[in-house]
Design a protein around this motif. Structure first.
Motif, mmCIF file in Angstrom:
data_model
loop_
_atom_site.group_PDB
_atom_site.id
_atom_site.type_symbol
_atom_site.label_atom_id
_atom_site.label_comp_id
_atom_site.label_asym_id
_atom_site.label_seq_id
_atom_site.Cartn_x
_atom_site.Cartn_y
_atom_site.Cartn_z
ATOM 1 N N ASN A 1 24.799 3.627 -11.418
ATOM 2 C CA ASN A 1 26.123 4.240 -11.576
ATOM 3 C C ASN A 1 26.710 4.771 -10.259
ATOM 4 N N LYS A 2 26.238 4.223 -9.151
ATOM 5 C CA LYS A 2 26.807 4.562 -7.847
ATOM 6 C C LYS A 2 26.286 3.568 -6.826
ATOM 7 N N PRO A 3 26.896 3.473 -5.646
ATOM 8 C CA PRO A 3 26.431 2.527 -4.631
ATOM 9 C C PRO A 3 25.034 2.887 -4.130
ATOM 10 N N ILE A 4 24.284 1.841 -3.794
ATOM 11 C CA ILE A 4 22.960 1.987 -3.176
ATOM 12 C C ILE A 4 23.133 1.703 -1.687
ATOM 13 N N THR A 5 22.571 2.572 -0.858
ATOM 14 C CA THR A 5 22.653 2.364 0.584
ATOM 15 C C THR A 5 21.244 2.232 1.161
ATOM 16 N N GLY A 6 21.181 1.772 2.412
ATOM 17 C CA GLY A 6 19.904 1.627 3.075
ATOM 18 C C GLY A 6 19.993 1.961 4.536
ATOM 19 N N SER A 7 18.889 2.431 5.107
ATOM 20 C CA SER A 7 18.808 2.735 6.543
ATOM 21 C C SER A 7 18.029 1.620 7.209
ATOM 22 N N PHE A 8 18.575 1.061 8.330
ATOM 23 C CA PHE A 8 18.010 -0.106 8.973
ATOM 24 C C PHE A 8 17.561 0.218 10.395
ATOM 25 N N GLY A 9 16.378 -0.277 10.734
ATOM 26 C CA GLY A 9 15.928 -0.245 12.117
ATOM 27 C C GLY A 9 15.814 -1.665 12.610
ATOM 28 N N VAL A 10 16.229 -1.911 13.867
ATOM 29 C CA VAL A 10 16.213 -3.257 14.439
ATOM 30 C C VAL A 10 15.562 -3.205 15.813
ATOM 31 N N THR A 11 14.721 -4.239 16.117
ATOM 32 C CA THR A 11 14.145 -4.358 17.462
ATOM 33 C C THR A 11 13.776 -5.799 17.712
ATOM 34 N N LYS A 12 13.653 -6.136 18.989
ATOM 35 C CA LYS A 12 13.211 -7.483 19.381
ATOM 36 C C LYS A 12 11.778 -7.378 19.879
ATOM 37 N N ASP B 1 27.060 -4.091 -3.750
ATOM 38 C CA ASP B 1 26.507 -4.949 -4.804
ATOM 39 C C ASP B 1 26.787 -4.341 -6.181
ATOM 40 N N LEU B 2 27.471 -5.095 -7.034
ATOM 41 C CA LEU B 2 27.885 -4.601 -8.353
ATOM 42 C C LEU B 2 26.682 -4.390 -9.276
ATOM 43 N N SER B 3 25.664 -5.256 -9.132
ATOM 44 C CA SER B 3 24.478 -5.111 -9.990
ATOM 45 C C SER B 3 23.761 -3.799 -9.725
ATOM 46 N N LEU B 4 23.667 -3.438 -8.432
ATOM 47 C CA LEU B 4 23.010 -2.176 -8.081
ATOM 48 C C LEU B 4 23.845 -0.978 -8.550
ATOM 49 N N ILE B 5 25.155 -1.086 -8.383
ATOM 50 C CA ILE B 5 26.043 0.002 -8.824
ATOM 51 C C ILE B 5 25.919 0.200 -10.331
ATOM 52 N N LYS B 6 25.809 -0.918 -11.060
ATOM 53 C CA LYS B 6 25.691 -0.830 -12.510
ATOM 54 C C LYS B 6 24.366 -0.186 -12.921
ATOM 55 N N LEU B 7 23.318 -0.449 -12.131
ATOM 56 C CA LEU B 7 21.993 0.094 -12.456
ATOM 57 C C LEU B 7 21.944 1.623 -12.331
ATOM 58 N N VAL C 1 17.238 -5.627 -4.762
ATOM 59 C CA VAL C 1 17.294 -5.591 -3.289
ATOM 60 C C VAL C 1 16.585 -6.811 -2.705
ATOM 61 N N SER C 2 15.437 -7.142 -3.272
ATOM 62 C CA SER C 2 14.695 -8.318 -2.775
ATOM 63 C C SER C 2 15.504 -9.597 -2.988
ATOM 64 N N SER C 3 16.230 -9.674 -4.110
ATOM 65 C CA SER C 3 17.085 -10.847 -4.358
ATOM 66 C C SER C 3 18.197 -10.942 -3.320
ATOM 67 N N ILE C 4 18.796 -9.776 -2.954
ATOM 68 C CA ILE C 4 19.855 -9.767 -1.928
ATOM 69 C C ILE C 4 19.311 -10.256 -0.601
ATOM 70 N N LEU C 5 18.095 -9.850 -0.268
ATOM 71 C CA LEU C 5 17.480 -10.304 0.991
ATOM 72 C C LEU C 5 17.288 -11.818 0.982
ATOM 73 N N ARG C 6 16.789 -12.353 -0.143
ATOM 74 C CA ARG C 6 16.570 -13.804 -0.218
ATOM 75 C C ARG C 6 17.890 -14.575 -0.160
ATOM 76 N N GLU C 7 18.906 -14.001 -0.798
ATOM 77 C CA GLU C 7 20.198 -14.690 -0.869
ATOM 78 C C GLU C 7 20.911 -14.719 0.485
ATOM 79 N N ASN C 8 20.661 -13.740 1.324
ATOM 80 C CA ASN C 8 21.451 -13.595 2.554
ATOM 81 C C ASN C 8 20.657 -13.853 3.833
ATOM 82 N N VAL D 1 15.875 -1.819 -9.270
ATOM 83 C CA VAL D 1 16.578 -1.688 -7.988
ATOM 84 C C VAL D 1 15.829 -2.454 -6.905
ATOM 85 N N LEU D 2 14.499 -2.290 -6.869
ATOM 86 C CA LEU D 2 13.689 -2.993 -5.855
ATOM 87 C C LEU D 2 13.801 -4.507 -6.020
ATOM 88 N N LYS D 3 13.799 -4.968 -7.262
ATOM 89 C CA LYS D 3 13.907 -6.415 -7.508
ATOM 90 C C LYS D 3 15.273 -6.945 -7.077
#
Length: 477
Positions: A434-445, A426-432, A378-385, A374-376
């Motif tokens: 068997n359900k969607p993976i979500t994340g909590s985001f914090g943003v600041t400048k 992400d279908l790969s994460l769902i397949k891993l 997620v890191s791929s999604i970050l690099r891709e986007n 899952v961690l790998k």
């Protein structure tokens, strides 16, 4: 890297010293062995072989000449029948053909006639320089001699004559008999010794005068002509066989001497030591060359290995081995560089902090292997986007932090929303799992003149607010 280079240079130097030392030691041992073999075995054995060939090619003719001098038929003919030249002509012809000589001859002391297998060819005269050999020989104390001479009556070629005196019952000289060999015949024999044995062969008399030698490869006329040999003359012209070593013109030589009683001459077999050392020298240079090449190859392998090792060390020092994203220390270093640049360009930098929701449950229920996958992903999604210029890092555990270069808080929030949707769908994460993976985001400048640590604390707090307020959210602070 300088320290590594010093280590490589030291190792390479030691290898070169070792290889050169071993090559040199082997070379010296080989030289000593070859010289010892030459001195104790090869040279004496070759002298024996040469002596055997001399017996066939020179001593045999000498014996034939001696036999003629003691032949009663010849003596009787000289004393009683010299007027019948046909008898001696047939006799000399028989000797020549039977023993394959160039010429068989007889000189009468009484008439001074010179007989060969062709009959009388001349009458010797004291006033003729070409006849002086006979008159000199008859006045010597020796009963035999070998000389080289031209004879106009015998095709004017250089001939080696083996002469013997004929003595009657009253010990008076009645003539001289002998045989002649073309010098080319002897020359070929001596050339054969040089080419096959690598030895120079020549004969000297008791005075050191060179009587026989290979004409084109030996200009020596007398041992006294070479100071180094003149000093050794007593050892050379000795009836005791000797092995003598001497140096001339920075070259080392070995002499093997042997007295040949049948010729009353001293056989000298000379070896130039360097001629026998060529193989050792060539082997030494080849071994040295190979050693240096091997050392260079090993040096390059070491340098290549160290570079590769350093690259791996540097990579693992700066990157997370599981996700291949930057680690926390490297993230801070990179962000520090960009913040300094940002102060000059006045372009904003925003931070985005991501925590995967319910990650502990994934590890507990599906195992750490699935958690790592899952961690790998997620890191791929970050690099891709995200852009190449954005700084992406695994902060620790299931937390990720991104520095968005030239991005204000509004743009950063939009990017976070996009990433949140990408994770959830992400279908790969769902397949891993068997359900969607979500994340909590914090943003600041990052604010002007604000330290990086304060900005990270603020974006971390924003992420915790997103978790507390229900997860799978983006909170701007």
């Amino acid at each position: 890297m300088k320290k590594d280079l010093k280590i490589v240079l030291v190792v390479s130097s030691l290898l070169i010293i070792l290889s050169v030392s071993m090559s040199f030691i082997n070379f010296m041992v080989s030289l000593d062995s070859t010289q010892k073999d030459l001195k104790e075995y090869s040279l004496p054995l070759s002298v024996d072989n040469i002596y055997s060939e001399i017996q066939t090619h020179i001593i045999k003719p000498n014996l034939v000449s001696s036999m003629m001098a003691h032949d009663t038929f010849v003596k009787d003919w000289l004393l009683n029948e010299e007027e019948n030249s046909q008898k001696i002509k047939r006799y000399l012809q028989m000797i020549k053909n039977k023993y394959n000589m160039f010429v068989a001859f007889l000189v009468s002391e009484e008439t001074k006639k010179y007989y060969t297998q062709d009959g009388v060819i001349e009458t010797l005269n004291k006033d003729n320089p070409d006849n002086q050999w006979y008159f000199k020989f008859k006045n010597t104390q020796t009963n035999q001699e070998i000389n080289l001479d031209y004879n106009q009556e015998l095709d004017n070629s250089l001939i080696m004559f083996i002469n013997h005196k004929m003595i009657d019952e009253d010990y008076q000289l009645i003539g001289v008999t002998g045989i002649g060999l073309k010098i080319s015949y002897v020359d070929e024999m001596l050339k054969h010794f040089r080419q096959n044995y690598k030895f120079s062969v020549y004969f000297v008399n008791e005075d050191g005068k060179v009587i026989l030698s290979e004409r084109k490869n030996n200009n020596l006329k007398n041992l006294n002509d070479i100071p180094e040999l003149a000093k050794l003359k007593e050892q050379i012209v000795s009836k005791k066989a000797n092995v003598i070593e001497y140096s001339k013109n920075d070259m080392n030589y070995l002499l093997k001497t042997k007295y040949v009683p049948e010729l009353d001459l001293y056989l000298i077999v000379e070896a130039k030591i360097n001629d026998f050392m060529k193989t050792e020298y060539n082997t030494f240079y080849i071994n040295l060359f190979i050693s240096l090449i091997v050392t260079i190859i090993i040096t390059f392998i070491i340098i290549y290995s160290i570079k590769g090792f350093n690259k791996r060390l540097e990579y693992f020092a700066n990157n997370d081995p599981l996700t291949n994203l930057l680690n926390r220390r490297s993230f801070n270093d990179n962000l520090n560089t960009f913040t300094k640049l940002s102060k000059r360009t006045k372009k904003p930098i925003s931070l985005l902090f991501l925590d995967i929701d319910n990650f502990k449950t994934i590890n507990d229920t599906l195992g750490h292997k699935t958690g790592d996958e899952v961690l790998k992903r997620v890191s791929s999604i970050l690099r891709e986007n995200l852009r190449e210029t954005d700084i992406k890092s695994r902060w620790g555990g299931e937390e990720f932090i991104i520095a968005l270069i030239n991005t204000d808080s509004k743009e950063a929030t939009e990017i976070a929303q996009k990433l949140k949707e990408k994770l959830e769908n992400d279908l790969s994460l769902i397949k891993l799992v068997n359900k969607p993976i979500t994340g909590s985001f914090g943003v600041t400048k990052i604010k002007d003149e604000e330290s990086i640590s304060l900005a990270i604390v603020r974006v971390d707090n924003a992420m915790y607010e997103a978790k507390k307020s229900g997860k799978n959210k983006v909170v701007l602070k």
